[in-house]
Design a protein around this motif. Structure first.
Motif: not given
Length: 301
Positions: A206-211, A213-215
């Motif tokens: 999940p944190a990889y997906g957020v990264s 999308a954001v970065q």
């Protein structure tokens, strides 16, 4: 952990193998701090951590995947232990190291991580183990060398705000190492590693997906893929197996004394590969650390 007592040759052999495996893991991990620093401006920390464990899973799978599937009920029976080990040694620890690499030099990361053996020894002492005067003296000598190295001649560490990430990583790694002593005997080394790597990657997803999308993602080049393969195959699959086996043979406290060599290895590698400066005081502190390691790991005659 108690060493085999079927004969002096067996004890010395197991002890020597344990020290060798701890040294192998320490040297290989030293390179991972250099790669984390080298990737700080090209691969976001969470993405670097996620792909490290994906590569590690692929590296270990040929040796452990089939057996892990056969023993899935056993893994589920110890899921709490495996999950905690995965969080401490895989998900959180490695992500903190990568985060620290954004602002902290590789040499400083290696030096701060050398605080881990103090916590490992403390955990063993709280568990009722005796450290012995020789090991304790060696540990304190090496620790003094590390503090002088970090504090640039002072016993008070000179840490910047970003260095707190690597301090947190040191706590996680020491806790993971202490936890290994309680690993269920029926959970074999390769199966245990494979299970923790898979769980660690799933938690990071999940944190990889957020990264992403954001970065945004990173460009796969030799300069990014090569270091990720190194930390996935060597720093994860090989080094974790060697470290876990070392602790099974000689215990976390004694293996931890060998771990004091890490700042020496990291400093030399970062000097050679990243052009991070070194001076006479650094070499003197390294000599102090090496002397402490030799004293702390030597068997009493």
């Amino acid at each position: 952990m108690d060493e085999p007592t079927t004969g002096r040759g067996v004890v010395v052999g197991a002890s020597g193998l344990g020290l060798l495996l701890a040294a192998v893991a320490t040297v290989v991990w030293s390179g991972s701090f250099v790669t984390s620093r080298a990737l700080h401006d090209s691969v976001p920390p969470v993405q670097a951590a996620f792909w490290r464990w994906v590569v590690a899973i692929l590296a270990v799978a040929p040796f452990a995947a089939r057996r892990a599937w056969r023993e899935r009920k056993l893994i589920r029976g110890h899921l709490g232990f495996v999950t905690l080990a995965s969080l401490l040694g895989v998900t959180v620890y490695n992500t903190l190291v990568n985060q620290a690499g954004l602002t902290t030099s590789a040499g400083t990361m290696g030096m701060v991580m050398a605080a881990s053996p103090v916590l490992m020894a403390l955990y063993e002492r709280l568990g009722g183990a005796r450290l012995g005067p020789r090991r304790l003296t060696g540990m304190l000598t090496a620790c003094a060398g590390v503090l002088l190295l970090v504090g640039r001649g002072s016993l008070v560490p000179d840490l910047a705000a970003g260095d707190l990430w690597i301090v947190a990583a040191a706590v996680c790694f020491a806790s993971y190492s202490a936890l290994l002593k309680r690993r269920p005997a029926e959970l074999g080394g390769p199966v245990f590693l494979f299970a923790t790597f898979v769980l660690g990657a799933l938690v990071l997803l999940p944190a990889y997906g957020v990264s992403l999308a954001v970065q945004g993602g990173f460009e796969p080049t030799a300069g990014t893929v090569g270091p990720l393969v190194y930390v996935g195959v060597l720093s994860s699959a090989v080094a974790f197996f060697a470290w876990n086996k070392a602790i099974a043979l000689i215990g976390a406290a004694r293996a931890g004394v060998v771990y004091y060599l890490q700042p020496v290895c990291v400093a030399l590698l970062s000097w050679a590969l990243l052009d991070e400066s070194m001076g006479p005081s650094q070499f003197l502190c390294m000599a102090l650390i090496l002397g402490g390691v030799l004293l702390g790991t030597a068997r009493p005659r």
